[in-house]
Motif scaffolding. Structure first.
Motif, PDB file in Angstrom:
ATOM      1  N   GLY A   1       1.328  -1.293   0.191  1.00 25.92           N
ATOM      2  CA  GLY A   1      -0.037   0.177  -0.340  1.00 25.92           C
ATOM      3  C   GLY A   1       0.633   1.280  -0.098  1.00 25.92           C
TER       4      GLY A   1
ATOM      5  N   HIS B   1       0.951   6.497   1.411  1.00 27.17           N
ATOM      6  CA  HIS B   1      -0.426   5.320   1.286  1.00 27.17           C
ATOM      7  C   HIS B   1      -1.280   5.452   0.580  1.00 27.17           C
ATOM      8  CE1 HIS B   1      -2.960   5.854   4.165  1.00 27.17           C
ATOM      9  NE2 HIS B   1      -2.967   7.089   5.155  1.00 27.17           N
TER      10      HIS B   1
ATOM     11  N   GLY C   1      -7.580   2.749   1.229  1.00 30.14           N
ATOM     12  CA  GLY C   1      -8.580   2.639   0.789  1.00 30.14           C
ATOM     13  C   GLY C   1      -7.028   1.596   1.734  1.00 30.14           C
ATOM     14  N   VAL C   2      -6.143   1.738   1.663  1.00 25.99           N
ATOM     15  CA  VAL C   2      -5.369   0.332   1.937  1.00 25.99           C
ATOM     16  C   VAL C   2      -4.551   0.228   3.408  1.00 25.99           C
ATOM     17  CG1 VAL C   2      -3.566  -0.449   1.779  1.00 25.99           C
ATOM     18  CG2 VAL C   2      -4.972   0.004  -0.130  1.00 25.99           C
ATOM     19  N   GLU C   3      -4.634   0.108   4.579  1.00 24.97           N
ATOM     20  CA  GLU C   3      -4.121   0.469   5.987  1.00 24.97           C
ATOM     21  C   GLU C   3      -3.224  -0.051   5.707  1.00 24.97           C
ATOM     22  OE1 GLU C   3      -4.906   1.065   9.806  1.00 24.97           O
ATOM     23  OE2 GLU C   3      -6.473   1.000   8.053  1.00 24.97           O
ATOM     24  N   PRO C   4      -2.115   1.455   6.064  1.00 25.25           N
ATOM     25  CA  PRO C   4      -0.762   1.539   6.201  1.00 25.25           C
ATOM     26  C   PRO C   4       0.100   1.016   7.242  1.00 25.25           C
ATOM     27  CG  PRO C   4      -1.813   3.596   6.716  1.00 25.25           C
ATOM     28  CD  PRO C   4      -2.568   2.664   6.788  1.00 25.25           C
TER      29      PRO C   4
ATOM     30  N   SER D   1       1.534   0.335  10.634  1.00 27.57           N
ATOM     31  CA  SER D   1       1.609   0.856  12.523  1.00 27.57           C
ATOM     32  C   SER D   1       3.301   2.184  12.819  1.00 27.57           C
ATOM     33  CB  SER D   1       0.973   0.421  13.419  1.00 27.57           C
ATOM     34  OG  SER D   1       2.325  -1.366  13.541  1.00 27.57           O
ATOM     35  N   GLU D   2       2.803   3.146  13.455  1.00 21.44           N
ATOM     36  CA  GLU D   2       3.373   3.950  13.410  1.00 21.44           C
ATOM     37  C   GLU D   2       4.387   3.084  14.467  1.00 21.44           C
ATOM     38  OE1 GLU D   2       2.818   7.353  16.031  1.00 21.44           O
ATOM     39  OE2 GLU D   2       0.598   7.729  15.095  1.00 21.44           O
TER      40      GLU D   2
ATOM     41  N   PHE E   1       1.639  10.131   7.668  1.00 19.03           N
ATOM     42  CA  PHE E   1       1.437   9.246   6.449  1.00 19.03           C
ATOM     43  C   PHE E   1      -0.021  10.153   5.981  1.00 19.03           C
ATOM     44  CE2 PHE E   1       2.153   6.539  10.144  1.00 19.03           C
ATOM     45  CZ  PHE E   1       2.027   5.171   9.992  1.00 19.03           C
TER      46      PHE E   1
ATOM     47  N   ALA F   1      -2.469  10.447   2.195  1.00 16.65           N
ATOM     48  CA  ALA F   1      -2.839   9.320   2.005  1.00 16.65           C
ATOM     49  C   ALA F   1      -3.564   9.583   0.460  1.00 16.65           C
ATOM     50  CB  ALA F   1      -4.802   8.845   2.630  1.00 16.65           C
TER      51      ALA F   1
END
Length: 255
Positions: free
Chosen positions: A127, A161, A164-167, A169-170, A193, A195
């Motif tokens: 992503g 990213h 719709g796509v989960e980046p 995690s921190e 982040f 999008a």
């Protein structure tokens, strides 16, 4: 019959040339003067968005990426969303020591090696379409009496990213950074982040060309194809008629 045999190889060459011209007419040059790595990256990204791209050599290590004319505009939009073609310094080129480099220049180079490697690592994550890493790696203290001159390392990362796509995690991002930069604390890391939306394919507007229903962008190419095929059939039919008439004439003379 001799005329027909003489026409057959010419007809074959004509068909081959026709198919080659049609293949070229259906493609458009998207980007030129790319290195092979850039071209391959573009082809992979466009393929993930259902756009079939090809590359051709332009000589001297340069490559051109081609896409179907009907998908040209969307291909440009997809590349803009992915920030491609991307011009990055390779880790290999940065790792080569420069002649007469000072200690400060060498430390800057080493930091660039680290950040470039980190950007490549983040880009490989699902992503992620672009990554920018900035890091401060202090010069180690040369003695225990000058330890106060060395600040703690710090880093910031911007990850772009797909919407719709989960980046990642921190926590995962910090773990990657801390694994690459010695002494980096979690509270010395900032993450951003962003999008980005990749354009969806638009439904093709259809038109009727003879017995066929095709996309409007392909109508002109189909008309040319049908005309060329009709002309080729006319040439072959004429050759058959002439050959048949000559054979009939020879039979009557011999009778």
């Amino acid at each position: 019959m001799a005329l027909l045999q003489h026409m057959q190889p010419r007809a074959g060459r004509l068909v081959a040339c026709l198919l080659l011209l049609l293949a070229c007419a259906c493609r458009a040059e998207l980007h030129q003067n790319l290195d092979e790595k850039q071209a391959n990256e573009i082809i992979v990204v466009l393929g993930s968005e259902d756009i079939r791209a090809d590359k051709k050599s332009a000589g001297e290590g340069a490559w051109t990426v081609l896409v179907p004319k009907a998908q040209y505009q969307r291909a440009l939009s997809v590349l803009a969303a992915y920030n491609l073609p991307r011009s990055r310094e390779s880790v290999e080129s940065l790792a080569e020591p420069g002649p007469f480099a000072s200690a400060g220049e060498e430390r800057t180079r080493q930091t660039r090696v680290i950040t470039s490697g980190l950007e490549n690592t983040f880009m490989a994550m699902d992503g992620i379409v672009d990554a920018h890493v900035h890091a401060y790696v202090p010069e180690p203290a040369r003695s225990r009496f000058r330890a106060e001159e060395s600040a703690d390392p710090g880093a910031s990362v911007v990850l772009v990213h797909r919407m719709g796509v989960e980046p990642p995690s921190e926590t995962a991002v910090r773990a990657v950074l801390q694994g690459a930069i010695e002494g980096l604390r979690a509270d010395a890391i900032s993450t951003v982040f962003v999008a980005t939306r990749v354009p969806e394919p638009k439904p093709a507007e259809s038109v009727v060309v003879g017995p066929f229903v095709v996309a409007r962008e392909s109508a002109a190419t189909l008309r040319v194809t049908l005309l060329a095929m009709a002309g080729l059939c006319a040439v072959l039919a004429s050759a058959l008629i002439v050959s048949s008439l000559r054979r009939t004439g020879r039979d009557e003379e011999s009778a």
